[in-house]
Design a protein around this motif. Structure first.
Motif, short mmCIF file in Angstrom:
data_model
loop_
_atom_site.label_atom_id
_atom_site.label_comp_id
_atom_site.label_asym_id
_atom_site.label_seq_id
_atom_site.Cartn_x
_atom_site.Cartn_y
_atom_site.Cartn_z
N ILE A 32 -37.05 -42.60 4.56
CA ILE A 32 -38.26 -41.80 4.79
C ILE A 32 -39.32 -42.13 3.75
O ILE A 32 -40.50 -42.28 4.08
N ARG A 33 -38.92 -42.29 2.50
CA ARG A 33 -39.88 -42.65 1.45
C ARG A 33 -40.52 -44.01 1.73
O ARG A 33 -41.73 -44.19 1.54
N TYR A 38 -45.13 -47.27 3.55
CA TYR A 38 -45.69 -48.30 4.42
C TYR A 38 -46.82 -47.74 5.28
O TYR A 38 -47.84 -48.39 5.48
N GLN A 39 -46.65 -46.54 5.80
CA GLN A 39 -47.70 -45.94 6.62
C GLN A 39 -48.95 -45.67 5.79
O GLN A 39 -50.06 -45.87 6.28
N ASN A 40 -48.78 -45.23 4.55
CA ASN A 40 -49.93 -44.98 3.67
C ASN A 40 -50.69 -46.27 3.36
O ASN A 40 -51.90 -46.23 3.11
N LYS A 41 -49.98 -47.39 3.36
CA LYS A 41 -50.63 -48.68 3.11
C LYS A 41 -51.20 -49.29 4.38
O LYS A 41 -51.80 -50.36 4.33
N CYS A 47 -42.91 -50.83 9.25
CA CYS A 47 -41.93 -49.77 9.02
C CYS A 47 -41.07 -49.49 10.25
O CYS A 47 -40.15 -48.67 10.18
N VAL A 48 -41.28 -50.20 11.34
CA VAL A 48 -40.52 -49.97 12.57
C VAL A 48 -39.03 -50.17 12.34
O VAL A 48 -38.20 -49.38 12.80
#
Length: 77
Positions: A32-33, A38-41, A47-48
């Protein structure tokens, strides 16, 4: 590789210990971290693979929970 991965020939024959469940929970925390980072970047596509492993782990834990005897209210206290 996720600790939830079990070869076909071993499926249904392994005893699941509290240690294994704890390892899965810790792995899920790390996944999750990584996914959030990855989503924040802006790397949603990258991240899939982590989302797939997280999904597999969650399904595995849900299957274990469903197969376990129901907890009694006394045991929950």
């Amino acid at each position: 590789m996720s600790v939830a991965f079990v070869p076909d020939w071993l499926r249904g024959k392994a005893v699941v210990s509290q240690e294994t469940i704890q390892q899965l929970l810790e792995e899920n925390d790390q996944l999750i971290r990584c996914i959030v980072e990855y989503q924040n970047k802006g790397w949603a596509h990258e991240c899939v693979q982590y989302q797939q492993v997280l999904h597999r782990n969650l399904i595995y834990l849900a299957t274990i929970a469903d197969a376990s005897p129901a907890s009694t209210p006394e045991a929950m206290e």
